[in-house]
Structure formats: C-alpha cells, structure tokens
Write a protein that holds these residues in place. Structure first.
Motif, PDB file in Angstrom:
ATOM      1  N   LEU A  10      28.577  77.583  63.462  1.00 55.65           N
ATOM      2  CA  LEU A  10      29.967  77.326  63.866  1.00 55.65           C
ATOM      3  C   LEU A  10      30.939  77.893  62.833  1.00 55.65           C
ATOM      4  O   LEU A  10      32.021  78.374  63.184  1.00 55.65           O
ATOM      5  CB  LEU A  10      30.200  75.832  64.062  1.00 55.65           C
ATOM      6  CG  LEU A  10      29.526  75.215  65.289  1.00 55.65           C
ATOM      7  CD1 LEU A  10      29.581  73.686  65.225  1.00 55.65           C
ATOM      8  CD2 LEU A  10      30.181  75.718  66.566  1.00 55.65           C
ATOM      9  N   ASP A  25      28.725  68.356  75.668  1.00 58.02           N
ATOM     10  CA  ASP A  25      28.699  69.825  75.740  1.00 58.02           C
ATOM     11  C   ASP A  25      28.414  70.456  74.376  1.00 58.02           C
ATOM     12  O   ASP A  25      28.206  71.661  74.289  1.00 58.02           O
ATOM     13  CB  ASP A  25      30.048  70.366  76.254  1.00 58.02           C
ATOM     14  CG  ASP A  25      30.308  69.986  77.702  1.00 58.02           C
ATOM     15  OD1 ASP A  25      29.342  69.648  78.405  1.00 58.02           O
ATOM     16  OD2 ASP A  25      31.478  70.020  78.113  1.00 58.02           O
ATOM     17  N   TYR A  26      28.408  69.666  73.345  1.00 54.76           N
ATOM     18  CA  TYR A  26      28.198  70.167  71.984  1.00 54.76           C
ATOM     19  C   TYR A  26      26.830  69.735  71.470  1.00 54.76           C
ATOM     20  O   TYR A  26      26.616  68.559  71.178  1.00 54.76           O
ATOM     21  CB  TYR A  26      29.303  69.651  71.051  1.00 54.76           C
ATOM     22  CG  TYR A  26      30.624  70.305  71.310  1.00 54.76           C
ATOM     23  CD1 TYR A  26      31.023  71.408  70.572  1.00 54.76           C
ATOM     24  CD2 TYR A  26      31.478  69.832  72.301  1.00 54.76           C
ATOM     25  CE1 TYR A  26      32.234  72.030  70.804  1.00 54.76           C
ATOM     26  CE2 TYR A  26      32.693  70.443  72.541  1.00 54.76           C
ATOM     27  CZ  TYR A  26      33.064  71.541  71.796  1.00 54.76           C
ATOM     28  OH  TYR A  26      34.264  72.149  72.037  1.00 54.76           O
ATOM     29  N   ILE A  71      35.283  68.716  66.985  1.00 56.04           N
ATOM     30  CA  ILE A  71      35.265  69.132  68.387  1.00 56.04           C
ATOM     31  C   ILE A  71      36.685  69.155  68.959  1.00 56.04           C
ATOM     32  O   ILE A  71      37.036  70.048  69.721  1.00 56.04           O
ATOM     33  CB  ILE A  71      34.337  68.212  69.204  1.00 56.04           C
ATOM     34  CG1 ILE A  71      32.876  68.487  68.819  1.00 56.04           C
ATOM     35  CG2 ILE A  71      34.567  68.369  70.706  1.00 56.04           C
ATOM     36  CD1 ILE A  71      31.879  67.483  69.354  1.00 56.04           C
TER      37      ILE A  71
END
Length: 109
Positions: A106, A4-5, A52
């Motif tokens: 980020l 998902d990253y 994460i």
C-alpha cells in the motif's frame, strides 16, 4: 466496505487470535506485557480503519508499520519468556509479516 480490504480482514482475524493468547498469559504479566500487546493490536486495527477512510494514507501506514515492529519484539519476548510456544511464535510472526507486506504494498501504490 471494510471487508473489501484484505489488510483489514487479515488483521481482524489475527487480532482475535492475539487477544485469546494474551488472556492466557500468567497473571503476573497481564497488566504489563499482555495489556501492552492488546493495546498495540487494537490500536493497529483502529489505524487500519482510519487508513481506509483517509485520503492521505501514508502517515497511517507508517504508524501501522511501527506498531507491527513493536508487536514483533513483544512476541519475541513472549517466546523467550515462554508465555507462548515456538509454534505459536512462528505463526504470529508469519501473520504479522504478511500484514507488513500488505502495508508495504500500500505504501508503494
């Protein structure tokens, strides 16, 4: 969850390329330059995974940024010493910069 990253996917793909490249370096630098690049690259993957799964992401992102800068310099050295071609240097530089932009995004989020 890791898939998902995009930063994980991007780095994982680049890491595969990096590890292939350093395996082809001259034997005389395999225990120095190529080992250092391999370790930094693998450490960066570990930091991405830790980032994460961590609430306070900023310290991990700062370490990732530092590793990316070190890798930029090591790959520049590799180009100058002709362990990699100019095209390979351009490729890896663009990919590292792309991951750096993700890290910057980020950090701002």
């Amino acid at each position: 969850m890791l898939s998902d990253y995009p930063i994980f996917e991007k780095w994982y793909s680049l890491l595969d390329w990096i590890l292939d490249k350093v395996d082809s370096f001259p034997k005389s630098v395999r225990t120095t330059v190529s080992e250092r690049i391999s370790n930094l690259s693998l450490n960066t993957l570990e930091l991405i995974i830790e980032m994460i799964y961590t609430k306070n992401k900023k310290p991990k992102l700062n370490f990732i940024n530092l590793n990316l800068e070190k890798l930029r310099i090591f790959f520049r050295l590799c180009k100058d010493r002709r362990y990699i071609s100019i095209n390979q240097y351009e490729f890896v530089s663009k990919e590292i910069n792309s991951v750096g932009l993700m890290v910057g995004g980020l950090l701002k989020a």
